[in-house]
Design a protein around this motif. Structure first.
Motif, PDB file in Angstrom:
ATOM      1  N   ILE A  82       8.705  25.253  29.779  1.00 38.68           N
ATOM      2  CA  ILE A  82       9.495  24.206  29.081  1.00 38.68           C
ATOM      3  C   ILE A  82       8.534  23.345  28.862  1.00 38.68           C
ATOM      4  CG2 ILE A  82      11.206  22.382  29.624  1.00 38.68           C
ATOM      5  CD1 ILE A  82      12.847  24.209  31.121  1.00 38.68           C
ATOM      6  N   THR A  85       5.900  24.414  25.941  1.00 39.85           N
ATOM      7  CA  THR A  85       6.587  24.588  24.565  1.00 39.85           C
ATOM      8  C   THR A  85       7.162  23.183  24.093  1.00 39.85           C
ATOM      9  OG1 THR A  85       8.613  25.145  25.649  1.00 39.85           O
ATOM     10  CG2 THR A  85       7.107  27.170  24.926  1.00 39.85           C
ATOM     11  N   GLY A  86       7.434  22.338  24.978  1.00 44.03           N
ATOM     12  CA  GLY A  86       7.626  21.111  24.470  1.00 44.03           C
ATOM     13  C   GLY A  86       6.599  20.305  23.845  1.00 44.03           C
ATOM     14  N   ALA A  90       6.398  19.282  20.055  1.00 41.95           N
ATOM     15  CA  ALA A  90       6.288  17.924  19.686  1.00 41.95           C
ATOM     16  C   ALA A  90       5.082  17.551  18.680  1.00 41.95           C
ATOM     17  CB  ALA A  90       6.223  17.040  21.052  1.00 41.95           C
ATOM     18  N   THR A 133       9.905  24.850  18.688  1.00 36.70           N
ATOM     19  CA  THR A 133      11.077  24.213  18.950  1.00 36.70           C
ATOM     20  C   THR A 133      11.990  25.408  19.335  1.00 36.70           C
ATOM     21  OG1 THR A 133      10.532  22.536  17.437  1.00 36.70           O
ATOM     22  CG2 THR A 133      12.817  22.699  17.957  1.00 36.70           C
ATOM     23  N   LEU A 136      11.276  26.129  22.996  1.00 39.77           N
ATOM     24  CA  LEU A 136      11.638  25.179  23.836  1.00 39.77           C
ATOM     25  C   LEU A 136      13.151  25.272  23.840  1.00 39.77           C
ATOM     26  CD1 LEU A 136      11.213  22.516  25.300  1.00 39.77           C
ATOM     27  CD2 LEU A 136      11.512  21.193  23.337  1.00 39.77           C
ATOM     28  N   LEU A 140      15.068  25.903  27.682  1.00 37.74           N
ATOM     29  CA  LEU A 140      15.873  24.871  28.302  1.00 37.74           C
ATOM     30  C   LEU A 140      17.270  25.707  28.443  1.00 37.74           C
ATOM     31  CD1 LEU A 140      15.216  21.914  25.957  1.00 37.74           C
ATOM     32  CD2 LEU A 140      14.856  22.084  28.381  1.00 37.74           C
TER      33      LEU A 140
END
Length: 143
Positions: A82, A85-86, A90, A133, A136, A140
């Motif tokens: 998480i 990949t976040g 971003a 994205t 992510l 999540l």
């Protein structure tokens, strides 16, 4: 909706990111005449600009290696997946937003190669933003 991001797409994105890292010096030099512009800065600012350029190149290359070498780990729904990949999502979403918001204001050389290259690079940046994205979001959903 349940979806799975195939490893080949993650690896393709990784190859693309390494490509962007390798082509970056050419684009700075041939398209933007970046080195002549940087020479007009004070010496410390020249070094700062060059350092940030190397950071960008290094991040693109590193993100590409991660995608190629450990695609399964990027989608295993752990805290680390998480976070990673976040971070990468971003980074690329920010790059795409910057391209849209600021770059159209500038005059880029009109050579066909540069115009096609610009479309290709924007397509790659968008691909990276979408893939990470989606990764992510997938990660999540595991929590």
């Amino acid at each position: 909706m349940n979806f799975t991001i195939p490893n080949w797409l993650i690896i393709l994105g990784g190859i693309g990111q390494i490509f962007t890292a390798l082509i970056y010096p050419y684009i700075r030099h041939r398209v933007f005449d970046w080195y002549n512009d940087v020479k007009q800065l004070k010496p410390l600012n020249q070094e700062i600009a060059k350092t940030y350029g190397r950071y960008i190149q290094g991040l693109n290359f590193s993100f590409g290696l991660i995608a190629i070498l450990i695609p399964d780990d990027l989608k295993n729904q752990t805290h680390l997946s998480i976070a990673l990949t976040g971070l990468i999502a971003a980074y690329w979403v920010g790059k795409v937003a910057t391209q849209i918001a600021y770059y159209p204001m500038y005059d880029i050389p009109k050579k066909m190669l540069f115009r096609l290259g610009g479309f290709g690079m924007n397509a790659l940046f968008t691909l990276f933003a979408v893939v990470y994205t989606l990764l992510l979001i997938h990660n999540l959903k595991g929590f």
